[in-house]
Scaffold this active site. Sequence first.
Site, PDB file in Angstrom:
ATOM      1  N   ASP A  88       0.878  -1.162   0.000  1.00  0.00           N
ATOM      2  CA  ASP A  88       0.000   0.000   0.000  1.00  0.00           C
ATOM      3  C   ASP A  88       0.923   1.221   0.000  1.00  0.00           C
ATOM      4  O   ASP A  88       1.687   1.429   0.952  1.00  0.00           O
ATOM      5  CB  ASP A  88      -0.865  -0.052   1.268  1.00  0.00           C
ATOM      6  CG  ASP A  88      -1.724   1.183   1.447  1.00  0.00           C
ATOM      7  OD1 ASP A  88      -1.554   2.171   0.703  1.00  0.00           O
ATOM      8  OD2 ASP A  88      -2.561   1.163   2.358  1.00  0.00           O
ATOM      9  N   ASN A  96      -6.581  12.788 -10.941  1.00  0.00           N
ATOM     10  CA  ASN A  96      -7.294  13.261 -12.141  1.00  0.00           C
ATOM     11  C   ASN A  96      -6.999  14.750 -12.299  1.00  0.00           C
ATOM     12  O   ASN A  96      -6.393  15.366 -11.415  1.00  0.00           O
ATOM     13  CB  ASN A  96      -8.795  12.971 -12.048  1.00  0.00           C
ATOM     14  CG  ASN A  96      -9.437  13.658 -10.858  1.00  0.00           C
ATOM     15  OD1 ASN A  96      -9.435  14.883 -10.761  1.00  0.00           O
ATOM     16  ND2 ASN A  96      -9.941  12.869  -9.917  1.00  0.00           N
ATOM     17  N   GLY A 155      -9.702   4.880  -5.831  1.00  0.00           N
ATOM     18  CA  GLY A 155      -8.435   4.183  -6.038  1.00  0.00           C
ATOM     19  C   GLY A 155      -7.329   4.690  -5.126  1.00  0.00           C
ATOM     20  O   GLY A 155      -7.553   5.022  -3.958  1.00  0.00           O
ATOM     21  N   VAL A 156      -6.131   4.756  -5.676  1.00  0.00           N
ATOM     22  CA  VAL A 156      -4.980   5.170  -4.874  1.00  0.00           C
ATOM     23  C   VAL A 156      -5.103   6.646  -4.451  1.00  0.00           C
ATOM     24  O   VAL A 156      -4.650   7.031  -3.368  1.00  0.00           O
ATOM     25  CB  VAL A 156      -3.658   4.848  -5.616  1.00  0.00           C
ATOM     26  CG1 VAL A 156      -3.427   5.738  -6.812  1.00  0.00           C
ATOM     27  CG2 VAL A 156      -2.478   4.899  -4.667  1.00  0.00           C
ATOM     28  N   ASP A 157      -5.747   7.439  -5.268  1.00  0.00           N
ATOM     29  CA  ASP A 157      -5.980   8.861  -4.969  1.00  0.00           C
ATOM     30  C   ASP A 157      -6.789   8.987  -3.676  1.00  0.00           C
ATOM     31  O   ASP A 157      -6.416   9.740  -2.749  1.00  0.00           O
ATOM     32  CB  ASP A 157      -6.733   9.473  -6.159  1.00  0.00           C
ATOM     33  CG  ASP A 157      -6.754  10.987  -6.164  1.00  0.00           C
ATOM     34  OD1 ASP A 157      -6.116  11.603  -5.297  1.00  0.00           O
ATOM     35  OD2 ASP A 157      -7.423  11.552  -7.062  1.00  0.00           O
ATOM     36  N   SER A 193      -2.821   4.917 -14.086  1.00  0.00           N
ATOM     37  CA  SER A 193      -3.813   4.706 -15.161  1.00  0.00           C
ATOM     38  C   SER A 193      -4.312   3.272 -15.319  1.00  0.00           C
ATOM     39  O   SER A 193      -5.186   3.027 -16.148  1.00  0.00           O
ATOM     40  CB  SER A 193      -3.298   5.191 -16.540  1.00  0.00           C
ATOM     41  OG  SER A 193      -3.398   6.578 -16.670  1.00  0.00           O
ATOM     42  N   GLY A 200      -5.962   1.332 -13.226  1.00  0.00           N
ATOM     43  CA  GLY A 200      -7.144   0.955 -12.461  1.00  0.00           C
ATOM     44  C   GLY A 200      -8.385   1.529 -13.122  1.00  0.00           C
ATOM     45  O   GLY A 200      -8.806   1.091 -14.198  1.00  0.00           O
ATOM     46  N   TYR A 221      -8.802   4.103 -14.802  1.00  0.00           N
ATOM     47  CA  TYR A 221      -8.574   4.631 -16.160  1.00  0.00           C
ATOM     48  C   TYR A 221      -8.313   3.533 -17.210  1.00  0.00           C
ATOM     49  O   TYR A 221      -8.128   3.833 -18.389  1.00  0.00           O
ATOM     50  CB  TYR A 221      -7.428   5.645 -16.146  1.00  0.00           C
ATOM     51  CG  TYR A 221      -7.832   7.029 -15.647  1.00  0.00           C
ATOM     52  CD1 TYR A 221      -9.146   7.326 -15.300  1.00  0.00           C
ATOM     53  CD2 TYR A 221      -6.885   8.049 -15.536  1.00  0.00           C
ATOM     54  CE1 TYR A 221      -9.507   8.595 -14.845  1.00  0.00           C
ATOM     55  CE2 TYR A 221      -7.242   9.322 -15.100  1.00  0.00           C
ATOM     56  CZ  TYR A 221      -8.548   9.592 -14.750  1.00  0.00           C
ATOM     57  OH  TYR A 221      -8.905  10.848 -14.324  1.00  0.00           O
TER      58      TYR A 221
END
Length: 184
Positions: free
Chosen positions: A19, A33, A41-43, A126, A128, A130
């Site tokens: 992680d 984005n 997601g990771v964001d 990108s 996941g 995207y």
Amino acid sequence: MSLSARQIGPARLQVIVADITTLRVDAIVNAANSSLLGGGGVDGAIHRAAGPQLLAECRILHGCETGGAKITSGYRLPARHVIHAVGPVWHGGSRGEDEALASCYRRATELCQTHNLASVAFPAVSTGIYRFPAERAARIAVATTVDTLAVAPSLGLVIFCCFSEASARLHAQSLAEFGDPCAE
Ligand code: AR6
């Protein structure tokens, strides 16, 4: 645990499964984005772990174009900084997706040099939400980062922080094409 490691000049490149929000490095890269105002997601994980001050700093950046990257502080994260990179949405490959993904990794690596950072960890940008094909993305991620290291001598450690064994295998395969294997 490092699944694969290579030495490229002064930089050690590693592939791990982890992680990314747990890593104590100078910077972790966020798959953001173009609003830079958070998402899933990771964001989402990075914003949750960093706390609300991260979003407050992101608001004053006024977004970022696809293929670009901007840096903030890491706040409550163990990482000192977050580099918010905006990868492309996959539309089939004919809308400049490869170039935009490469540009993310290049810009993020250049920012490390600008800020004199010694260690950075990348997620698989990108791949996941995207929907960028994972194998193609891993090749672009590794090849672009290796190319850009020449202009980022501050970097001694680059981590490809994968979220699955499958993703890590793809990055390790790409990494195997470069440099000398390191002792694990
Ligand atoms: N640590 C490491 N990797 C992770 C983590 C984590 N904690 N969580 C997910 N991944 P994604 P994208 C992996 O979808 O495709 C957001 O809403 C994940 O398994 O996070 O670039 C943004 O705001 C995958 O391999 O990012 C954008 O709107 C990789 O991180 C959009 O999603 C990237 O998956 C960006 O989509």
